[in-house]
Design a protein around this motif. Structure first.
Motif, PDB file in Angstrom:
ATOM      1  N   PHE A  59      34.698  36.152  45.327  1.00 28.77           N
ATOM      2  CA  PHE A  59      35.267  36.282  43.985  1.00 28.77           C
ATOM      3  C   PHE A  59      35.756  37.703  43.721  1.00 28.77           C
ATOM      4  N   PHE A  60      35.136  38.676  44.358  1.00 32.29           N
ATOM      5  CA  PHE A  60      35.593  40.054  44.230  1.00 32.29           C
ATOM      6  C   PHE A  60      37.053  40.170  44.673  1.00 32.29           C
ATOM      7  N   ILE A  61      37.357  39.613  45.827  1.00 33.48           N
ATOM      8  CA  ILE A  61      38.731  39.642  46.332  1.00 33.48           C
ATOM      9  C   ILE A  61      39.640  38.787  45.465  1.00 33.48           C
ATOM     10  N   TYR A  62      39.137  37.627  45.042  1.00 35.00           N
ATOM     11  CA  TYR A  62      39.945  36.719  44.205  1.00 35.00           C
ATOM     12  C   TYR A  62      40.316  37.375  42.874  1.00 35.00           C
ATOM     13  N   SER A  63      39.364  38.016  42.232  1.00 35.50           N
ATOM     14  CA  SER A  63      39.617  38.624  40.928  1.00 35.50           C
ATOM     15  C   SER A  63      40.517  39.849  41.044  1.00 35.50           C
ATOM     16  N   LEU A  64      40.305  40.670  42.070  1.00 35.99           N
ATOM     17  CA  LEU A  64      41.177  41.829  42.260  1.00 35.99           C
ATOM     18  C   LEU A  64      42.601  41.402  42.590  1.00 35.99           C
ATOM     19  N   SER A  65      42.754  40.290  43.288  1.00 25.49           N
ATOM     20  CA  SER A  65      44.100  39.779  43.569  1.00 25.49           C
ATOM     21  C   SER A  65      44.803  39.351  42.288  1.00 25.49           C
ATOM     22  N   SER A  66      44.044  38.808  41.331  1.00 23.13           N
ATOM     23  CA  SER A  66      44.630  38.425  40.048  1.00 23.13           C
ATOM     24  C   SER A  66      45.141  39.641  39.286  1.00 23.13           C
ATOM     25  N   VAL A  67      44.393  40.739  39.355  1.00 24.11           N
ATOM     26  CA  VAL A  67      44.835  41.964  38.691  1.00 24.11           C
ATOM     27  C   VAL A  67      46.039  42.562  39.400  1.00 24.11           C
ATOM     28  N   PHE A  68      46.014  42.577  40.710  1.00 23.41           N
ATOM     29  CA  PHE A  68      47.104  43.177  41.473  1.00 23.41           C
ATOM     30  C   PHE A  68      48.409  42.397  41.293  1.00 23.41           C
ATOM     31  N   SER A  69      48.303  41.074  41.186  1.00 25.44           N
ATOM     32  CA  SER A  69      49.511  40.252  41.015  1.00 25.44           C
ATOM     33  C   SER A  69      50.000  40.200  39.576  1.00 25.44           C
ATOM     34  N   GLY A  70      49.251  40.769  38.641  1.00 24.67           N
ATOM     35  CA  GLY A  70      49.667  40.784  37.248  1.00 24.67           C
ATOM     36  C   GLY A  70      49.184  39.607  36.435  1.00 24.67           C
TER      37      GLY A  70
END
Length: 584
Positions: free
Chosen positions: A231-242
């Motif tokens: 989930f750490f990677i999943y959530s950071l990907s959501s922030v990075f993609s906007g």
């Protein structure tokens, strides 16, 4: 250009670095963050200005760690033929924000108005006039007219804060999940999509939203079950993609996500410790047996036997008058009885008459008084506060204890992130444990096991159990510590404002107050579920001294009574046997 650099160098004490597209990057192992930038633009057409700006910013970003998107950017347009300065300023600001996340910028554009040369300075405020982080208009900050004193017409700050104290209810999207006690999912209405959270991390976000008048929009959690690393990677990907503005939910401050996200300062600190089985209390009967050491008990029994023999020898010595000494000291069985009576603190049938026997009898009474006083004192203290078995205090003792290691599946990823591998030494006897709560319950119930857990998780899970936090037994050493933070999008305007407010909340102790209230609330709810709020285990509150705890004395009494009955029956049978022999 030469005059600009010369005048700039005279006014500041820091060195001035110049760069252009063909310049080679200097090789320097010491990283200095650039604090301000001056970008000069000149071109024949407007599109060429934007292309030149893009090339120069990319060239500036090639400085790597020294590049500071939070610095002050002054973009100077050298073309005097700009027809619409406001539209050009809008294009430049939009390019800096959309492509490079640079917000603290001022655009200086020359303008020829009625044969008067003036320089207009433009900037933007993303949360003014109903804007919510979008560029809809630019603001004319100030104007410099060359024919006058060549100074700005006002004294306002050119690089003021882009985030006001009140953002007028602008939404902020949060990617998080249900992870107790950091983020506790309270409601999730799938009809209208409303989601609310509470928890030790959620309270900081609520304080920020109330202070800045923001509207929190929680994104739906992922449908499939994830561990922390996933989930750490999943959530950071959501922030990075906007898709999200904030990622939070038990996320540690780490250097790996810094290339993609902006972390705030840590607001929750925790330590990972090894939790082991608490030492069990030794049975009270064992405490009584261990009141004296084995040599002390042996000496005590030997002294009782020697004292009885000494009484008998002195009473039957040739120097003792047969008519003077009492008969109760002339028989060896009576001497053993008198010795046992003195040892128990009861009276003897008759005091000795001989002087030498009285001296020894007095010394023996003093010795028995001291031993009895010590025994009674320790007897009471052991009943009130019983002793415990040896508790595990170090990792070396944990290794030799052969405790079962309950390992969470995300431990390997966490160990990789934190550069920790000591848990591998316990894998001789380990068990996969995907549910931290259930595994900790097994540990609290007395199972011989061990777990590596964050102290916040352990305290919260223990508060929900009937045993409470008093049943938690970590080893003395801390394996590693971590600070929990929230990650924002790269170049987020909220970072500095969030850091200031988080620091104030942390120093005021608001997080600790909420944490104490949360643990107290869950412990009360658990106690109400098991007996209407009464103590779950009264033995931890007080100790009732009953007849049950005197069973040792009653066992000795029963043993003595049974032995007396056996001896009495033996005497009767012996007398009957000799009587029959006489009759024959």
């Amino acid at each position: 250009m030469d005059e600009l650099l010369q005048n700039t160098h005279k006014r500041i004490t820091w060195p001035v670095i110049t760069s252009f597209l063909e310049a080679a990057m200097p090789e320097n192992t010491i990283v200095y963050k650039h604090q301000s930038y001056i970008i000069l633009l000149w071109a024949e057409e407007r599109d060429d200005l934007i292309n030149t700006l893009e090339s120069q910013v990319e060239n500036t970003k090639s400085y790597g760690p020294s590049f500071n998107r939070w610095g002050k950017f002054l973009v100077v347009v050298t073309d005097f033929g700009v027809q619409s300065p406001e539209a050009l300023a809008m294009s430049i600001i939009k390019n800096l924000w959309d492509n490079h996340q640079i917000a603290n910028s001022v655009i200086m554009i020359p303008n020829l108005y009625e044969s008067v040369i003036r320089f207009d300075l433009y900037t933007w405020f993303p949360y003014e006039s109903g804007q919510c982080g979008t560029i809809e208009e630019v603001v004319l900050l100030d104007r410099c007219i060359l024919e006058k004193d060549r100074a700005l017409s006002t004294n306002i700050s050119l690089f003021s804060s882009k985030i006001p104290l009140n953002v007028h209810g602008c939404p902020i999207r949060v990617s998080t999940w249900d992870r107790h006690p950091n983020m506790i999912l309270d409601t999730h209405n799938e009809t209208n999509g409303s989601i609310t959270y509470s928890g030790i991390e959620a309270v900081y976000l609520l304080l920020l939203s109330e202070t800045m008048n923001m509207t929190i929009i929680y994104l739906p959690p992922p449908e499939k079950e994830m561990y922390l690393a996933e989930f750490f990677i999943y959530s950071l990907s959501s922030v990075f993609s906007g898709q999200a503005d904030i990622a939070m939910g038990n996320f540690p401050l780490h250097y790996l996500p810094l290339a993609y996200c902006e972390p705030t300062i840590p607001y929750v600190y925790g330590t990972f410790k090894w939790y082991v089985q608490c030492a069990r209390p030794i049975r009270r009967i064992d405490n009584l047996i261990n009141l004296f050491t084995a040599p002390a008990w042996s000496v005590l029994v030997l002294l009782l036997i020697l004292s009885a023999v000494t009484f008998w020898c002195i009473a039957n010595s040739p120097h003792t008058s047969m008519t003077k000494e009492s008969i109760v000291y002339r028989y060896l069985s009576e001497c053993f009885t008198n010795t046992w009576a003195v040892f128990l603190g009861v009276s003897v049938p008759e005091m000795p008459r001989n002087f030498r026997l009285r001296i020894y009898f007095f010394l023996f009474v003093c010795y028995c008084f001291v031993i009895s006083t010590v025994f009674q004192a320790y007897f009471t203290s052991f009943l009130i506060e019983p002793k415990f078995e040896k508790q595990i205090h170090t990792f070396e003792e944990l290794q030799s204890s052969e405790s079962r290691y309950l390992e969470h599946p995300s431990m390997q990823e966490l160990g990789t992130y934190m550069n920790y591998d000591k848990y591998k030494k316990l894998r001789k006897c380990y068990e996969k444990c995907p549910d931290y709560g259930k595994c900790l319950s097994r540990l609290l119930d007395g199972e011989k096991a061990t777990m590596l857990m964050l102290d916040l998780w352990a305290e919260y899970a223990a508060s929900k159990s009937r045993r409470g936090q008093a049943s938690l037994c970590p080893i003395d050493q801390t394996e590693f510590s971590m600070g929990l933070t929230m990650y924002l999008s790269k170049g987020s305007l909220f970072r500095d404002r969030f850091n200031v407010l988080i620091q104030r909340c942390f120093e005021a102790g608001l997080g600790k107050i909420y944490w104490s209230q949360l643990t107290w609330k869950v412990s009360l709810n658990k106690s109400h579920e098991h007996g209407g709020g009464e103590a779950a285990n009264d033995s931890n509150v007080y100790f009732a001294f009953t007849v049950y705890h005197l069973r040792v004395a009653f066992c000795l009494l029963a043993f003595g009574g049974a032995l007396s009955c056996i001896v009495f029956m033996a005497e009767l049978l012996t007398k009957l046997h000799f009587t029959r022999l006489r009759l024959v």
